[in-house]
Design an enzyme around this catalytic site. Structure first.
Site, PDB file in Angstrom:
ATOM      1  N   THR B 153      10.803   3.273  -1.327  1.00  9.44           N
ATOM      2  CA  THR B 153       9.687   2.949  -0.413  1.00  9.44           C
ATOM      3  C   THR B 153       8.695   1.962  -1.027  1.00  9.44           C
ATOM      4  O   THR B 153       8.031   1.232  -0.295  1.00  9.44           O
ATOM      5  CB  THR B 153       8.901   4.207   0.043  1.00  9.44           C
ATOM      6  OG1 THR B 153       8.595   4.980  -1.089  1.00  9.44           O
ATOM      7  CG2 THR B 153       9.709   5.011   1.029  1.00  9.44           C
ATOM      8  N   ALA B 412      14.845  13.138  -0.021  1.00 12.02           N
ATOM      9  CA  ALA B 412      15.171  11.758   0.364  1.00 12.02           C
ATOM     10  C   ALA B 412      15.045  10.777  -0.797  1.00 12.02           C
ATOM     11  O   ALA B 412      15.441   9.620  -0.690  1.00 12.02           O
ATOM     12  CB  ALA B 412      14.258  11.312   1.498  1.00 12.02           C
ATOM     13  N   MET B 413      14.456  11.211  -1.901  1.00  7.68           N
ATOM     14  CA  MET B 413      14.281  10.359  -3.095  1.00  7.68           C
ATOM     15  C   MET B 413      13.439   9.113  -2.788  1.00  7.68           C
ATOM     16  O   MET B 413      13.635   8.068  -3.397  1.00  7.68           O
ATOM     17  CB  MET B 413      15.631   9.905  -3.692  1.00  7.68           C
ATOM     18  CG  MET B 413      16.636  10.986  -3.925  1.00  7.68           C
ATOM     19  SD  MET B 413      16.017  12.283  -4.970  1.00  7.68           S
ATOM     20  CE  MET B 413      16.761  13.714  -4.206  1.00  7.68           C
ATOM     21  N   CYS B 414      12.526   9.224  -1.837  1.00 11.22           N
ATOM     22  CA  CYS B 414      11.713   8.055  -1.426  1.00 11.22           C
ATOM     23  C   CYS B 414      12.619   6.893  -1.032  1.00 11.22           C
ATOM     24  O   CYS B 414      12.285   5.735  -1.265  1.00 11.22           O
ATOM     25  CB  CYS B 414      10.762   7.609  -2.535  1.00 11.22           C
ATOM     26  SG  CYS B 414       9.394   8.714  -2.802  1.00 11.22           S
ATOM     27  N   ASN B 415      13.781   7.204  -0.493  1.00  8.66           N
ATOM     28  CA  ASN B 415      14.742   6.159  -0.166  1.00  8.66           C
ATOM     29  C   ASN B 415      15.354   6.465   1.201  1.00  8.66           C
ATOM     30  O   ASN B 415      16.386   7.136   1.296  1.00  8.66           O
ATOM     31  CB  ASN B 415      15.814   6.094  -1.268  1.00  8.66           C
ATOM     32  CG  ASN B 415      16.680   4.855  -1.155  1.00  8.66           C
ATOM     33  OD1 ASN B 415      17.119   4.499  -0.051  1.00  8.66           O
ATOM     34  ND2 ASN B 415      16.948   4.199  -2.266  1.00  8.66           N
TER      35      ASN B 415
END
Lengths: 486, 486
Positions: B153, B412-415
């Site tokens: 992100t 979500a792993m910032c992804n």
């Protein structure tokens, strides 16, 4: 973010817990009678081995860490595995816990109420200011910016993005100006709690009440970077109207280590000023759409503002370093007391330096109220003059200091309002000098030779918790070399 | 800034010098035959005491520091007095020297030419991206922003201030789009060198040449944060056209400690993109007028961009930590080799986990090229399924990991491009979920129950220099608990 019982999870972690909520606020009056002065020699020997050969007089640049800060930090980092916070895993929870403790350090240091203020970690005070300005730009588009003449350049930078700006010496002039016409747009008014040039201190509560009386559109920002090195403001000691909306400080200037700063932000003001924040990064959003511009923001102010991974290990060092400082010096009340005494002593001895013909060697700048911690911080700005009253360049003083293993600073101290008020330089001169002589702050070009010769900057010395009377003796001996004996 | 002979001044300082210019670049091929594998157990025992009870599998979040990094740092900080840089004093020159050595660390790590690139220290990769975007805003006002679907992100945030934005999966689609109409305004194209979601790697030189071929208005930004954890790009190995204009990375992701990032910037591109920079702070200006808006900017790119005091002690820790890593592991070539082996091993063993009825327990996401360091980094994203093929929620896996003292990540792993590509989520679903079920990344709400049940995120494990085969065994044992034995 996973909500789990922190207490339960942490109980399984072999991690040396620090009970920061039990720490005293930094200015508790019952610390008044304690002092570390008698044991200072011992502290110096055991905690500051790197000072053996040096006389360090630049605490306004940054103060110095005791070995205990490093040792506490290593102990904490060696005993704990710190991961990315906000997960359920052990190492993640250790980090979450440390981050909270680090915020508590700042609450404790500024005696701030966690219900009223949020703590946002930033690289340094300059970044804290910039973050506030970014909020103004995003939320209001146009705003006015007002700063005190005693500001460090980091407090002047915001004018570059404001619609209008004003520099003030007298805070009443700001009130007067807006009384003629109420502000059309939001106004950010900032001032420094202590001049990093002369060490003079400026009232917090009085200024704040004054500026806030102009209009509800006025927001206040206190630059506490210089002030906090020895006397962090006690926010709880002011009434609500007297407390600034934003306070910035650099924690390495307070503790010597680690390199981190904080923006301490009234939640009420911050939630409005940052409500229009556009930009986002990793930790500041919960969810992001890829092709449309939807992003779900975090809710807490610090989560919205702390972009990218928090510096966990640095925050662990902050917790360790704060504990070390308090265990060595007791409180910042003690430190303030000590540096006031040292500043008064240095001033007295420097005043006594006169040439054989009776002309003073030293000229001081700013109010000569050294020793009174309400009016003056542990900073002395001065210049030297020869027996015929001609200026002795500050670069000569710096070279002599270097020869004597003394660390001090010369030049403008990133404070051009200081030069203007105390050395009579004007905007026009600054422009002219920059264009004509390619002068850069602190270089050998230290004397202006116009109608009469004058200094282009000052020598600045500043004191910290571990400055001793011996440091002052060494300084005085070095300065004495400039006394004309003919 | 004072120009003095650094060499002479430094010779009087009791400061353990580090000769970084003699360090090898991180990817020297003649390191290929060396390996630290046989002594890994010893390294683990002596250098990572805090891992005794833990299995740490979140190196993509941050890798872990050896004790030697801390010891080297303490030795450097105990033996040196570090002041504000750029003065003549001893402590100031020590700092100036350390800052230069820290820049050399980054040059060495990325095998970058100091004549071509400047190193700007920032808090983390996210801040590096933000700094570039700020330059675009100031200098060009309007610009287009293009990012790869595999972005973290932090690489998506710039779209919030761009005139137009585009998310791409296929880099040729960007070229195609602009071939219809040449860009009207400057374009910033960014991509990640390695997905922090699946670990897949994307070519640097190929992408760069492609994007640069569109127009001279195109600037390129490589997010090297995830890639550099085990395989920092060797910039010198690409020809000039193939080298990105801007590279960002987080050094704690590479070395575990300290918390600092860098923006590595082509001087040619940077001097143009940052030419319109408005904002200034302490160190970025030489002189400032008070009432007019004149400010004399510094000249060097890093001086213009590094606002506020540089984190000297953190930079000293960076120098120490880099030396420690190299002395333990030899080179990043070795580290890359090791983690590739571990990733291949983990994949093979996880693939063998099948329920009694023959259904696989583990589903992997992204190309299953684990072990090939050109195509895949040491990250495995997966989910578990029961014997009837129904998804097992990742929160269950996280809880089991917690019980087994394993640190891994879920969600979500910032992804969100990762979710979209591999779990079939769509922009509309993301909007809907955020509004309807108040889902936050990584929480218990880990299964979507629509037409058919599906995972809302993944389990991510990732490996570092000190990950051992025993760590994988512990992981496999934990995962085996999910195998249906009925």
């Amino acid at each position: 973010m996973v909500t789990v019982s922190l207490g339960k999870a942490l109980s399984v972690i072999p991690y040396p817990k620090v009970q920061l909520d039990k720490l005293p606020s930094t200015l508790k009056p019952d610390d008044a009678n304690k002092t570390y002065q008698p044991k200072l020699d011992r502290i110096r020997r055991s905690q500051y081995p790197y000072l053996r050969e040096l006389t360090y007089l630049d605490h306004a640049g940054t103060t110095l860490y005791p070995l205990l800060s490093l040792r506490n930090t290593v102990q904490l980092l060696s005993g704990s595995c710190m991961g990315n916070p906000h997960s359920i895993s052990q190492c993640s929870q250790t980090s979450t816990h440390i981050v909270q403790e680090a915020r508590n350090v700042v609450y404790s240091l500024l005696d701030a109420d966690p219900d009223e203020y949020d703590v946002i970690f930033v690289s340094n005070a300059s970044q804290g200011v910039k973050l506030v300005v970014e909020g103004f730009k995003d939320t209001f588009e146009d705003f006015d910016y007002v700063y005190s003449i005693d500001s460090h350049t980091s407090l002047i930078g915001p004018r570059t993005v404001a619609k209008h700006f004003k520099c003030f010496k007298d805070p009443y002039s700001v009130v007067e100006e807006y009384s003629l016409e109420m502000p059309q747009r939001p106004v950010l008014v900032s001032w420094t709690g202590q001049s990093n040039f002369t060490g003079e201190r400026f009232p917090i509560s009085q200024y704040n009440v004054l500026f806030k009386s102009i209009s509800s559109k006025v927001y206040t920002l206190l630059d506490a970077a210089s002030l906090s090195t020895s006397k962090p403001p006690s926010l709880r000691s002011f009434n609500s109207l007297a407390r600034p909306d934003f306070v910035v400080l650099s924690l390495y200037k307070v503790l010597g280590y680690p390199d981190i700063g904080a923006l301490v932000c009234k939640k009420s003001a911050g939630s409005y000023v940052f409500s229009g924040k556009k930009y986002f990064s990793g930790g500041t959003v919960e969810q992001v759409a890829l092709y449309s511009d939807y992003a779900k923001r975090n809710l807490e102010l610090h989560s919205i503002l702390e972009e990218g991974t928090l510096p966990i290990h640095t925050l662990a060092a902050l917790v360790s370093s704060y504990k070390a400082f308090l265990s060595l010096y007791g409180s910042f009340f003690n430190i303030s007391d000590h540096v006031s005494y040292i500043a008064g002593e240095a001033y007295a001895q420097m005043s006594n330096l006169v040439h054989n013909n009776g002309v003073s060697l030293v000229r001081f700048y700013g109010s000569e109220t050294y020793g009174d911690s309400n009016l003056h911080g542990p900073i002395i700005a001065f210049n030297l003059f020869d027996s015929s009253g001609e200026p002795i360049g500050y670069y000569k003083v710096e070279k002599a200091a270097f020869k004597n293993n003394i660390c001090l600073r010369v030049g403008a101290m990133c404070n051009y309002g200081g030069l203007m008020q105390h050395l009579g330089s004007k905007d026009a001169q600054i422009l002219n000098e920059a264009q004509v002589c390619n002068f850069t702050c602190g270089d050998e070009n230290d004397i202006v030779d116009d109608v009469e010769k004058r200094h282009r900057g000052v020598v600045r010395i500043s004191f910290g918790a571990m400055t001793s009377e011996k440091d002052i003796q060494i300084l005085i001996r070095m300065l004495s070399e400039f006394i004309s004996i003919s």
